[in-house]
Write a protein that holds these residues in place. Structure first.
Motif, PDB file in Angstrom:
ATOM      1  N   SER A  67      49.139  26.527  28.204  1.00  0.00           N
ATOM      2  CA  SER A  67      48.359  25.684  29.110  1.00  0.00           C
ATOM      3  C   SER A  67      47.315  24.869  28.341  1.00  0.00           C
ATOM      4  O   SER A  67      47.053  23.710  28.674  1.00  0.00           O
TER       5      SER A  67
ATOM      6  N   PHE B  16      49.564  27.255  39.680  1.00  0.00           N
ATOM      7  CA  PHE B  16      49.500  26.176  38.692  1.00  0.00           C
ATOM      8  C   PHE B  16      50.744  25.296  38.783  1.00  0.00           C
ATOM      9  O   PHE B  16      50.656  24.055  38.784  1.00  0.00           O
TER      10      PHE B  16
ATOM     11  N   THR C  67      44.366  20.786  35.459  1.00  0.00           N
ATOM     12  CA  THR C  67      44.882  21.541  34.314  1.00  0.00           C
ATOM     13  C   THR C  67      43.765  22.298  33.613  1.00  0.00           C
ATOM     14  O   THR C  67      43.919  23.476  33.255  1.00  0.00           O
TER      15      THR C  67
ATOM     16  N   VAL D 294      43.337  26.310  33.015  1.00  0.00           N
ATOM     17  CA  VAL D 294      43.135  26.848  31.660  1.00  0.00           C
ATOM     18  C   VAL D 294      41.994  27.866  31.681  1.00  0.00           C
ATOM     19  O   VAL D 294      42.104  28.960  31.110  1.00  0.00           O
TER      20      VAL D 294
END
Length: 225
Positions: free
Chosen positions: A46, A141, A104, A108
């Motif tokens: 990721s 995700f 994103t 993470v």
């Protein structure tokens, strides 16, 4: 010389107690370590995705021609290109890029926090809960990224109809049908590609993590007997 009885020898050998190579605590520690490693792999993947899309986004911002291909499609539909149109389209692309990076980056951080919460000294039940939570985060995700793609396509589609209406352009029946079919086909293709990518990149690791989770649940059930 005594007669050798093979059947008696086999029976005696089968009745001998088999010593387990690893005790339950050692197996638990190995599963714990493997699970932590799998989570670490997903975290670094990721991070790599975040860095890749960040660099890609900066590259397109510097080049500032990210929307030219989309503008060429609009021109084929009869849209008159001007500075205002280019600015609006550039702003849409920039907003989508920033939103994608924020999402994103958020995941993470969540992956990292989930990974940090895994400790060898935790009891088995808590460890299982941590793994299940991590799996749900990975699924969220993937779904979020697919959702972002669909939102992008919907926004661009709405923008096209807005421009057509502003410039008083009417599409023929065949042009309208072709446009809608193209949008649907592009959406389905992009979603499939993203799904395949995440299944290949994350699916293998998640499959191994699922296997560990199953073994951990079996150990927990034996402890509760």
């Amino acid at each position: 010389m005594p007669e050798f009885d093979l059947d008696s020898f086999k029976k005696t050998w089968q009745e001998q107690p088999v010593q387990s190579k690893y005790d339950q605590n050692e197996i638990l520690k190995m599963l714990n370590k493997k699970s932590r490693n799998y989570m670490k792999y997903i975290f670094w993947i990721s991070v790599a995705e975040f860095l890749f899309f960040s660099i890609l986004g900066l590259f397109y911002i510097v080049k500032s021609n990210d929307s030219q291909s989309f503008l060429s499609i609009l021109e084929k539909m009869g849209v008159q290109k001007d500075v205002e149109l280019e600015t609006k389209l550039d702003n849409i692309y920039l907003l989508i890029k920033i939103l994608s990076l924020l999402v994103t980056g958020f995941f993470v951080v969540i992956f990292y926090l989930n990974y940090r919460k895994i400790r060898v000294e935790e009891d088995l039940k808590k460890f299982i809960i941590r793994i299940i939570t991590f799996k749900k985060t990975v699924n969220a995700f993937i779904i979020t990224n697919i959702g972002l793609l669909i939102v992008l396509i919907l926004v661009l589609t709405g923008f096209v109809f807005y421009i057509l209406n502003t410039q008083h352009i009417e599409l023929s029946g065949s042009e309208f049908t072709g446009f809608i079919v193209g949008i649907i086909a592009s959406t389905v293709l992009c979603v499939m590609l993203i799904w395949i990518y995440y299944r290949l990149v994350y699916g293998i690791i998640m499959g191994r993590l699922d296997k560990n989770l199953k073994q951990l649940k079996e150990i927990e059930s034996q402890e509760n007997i």
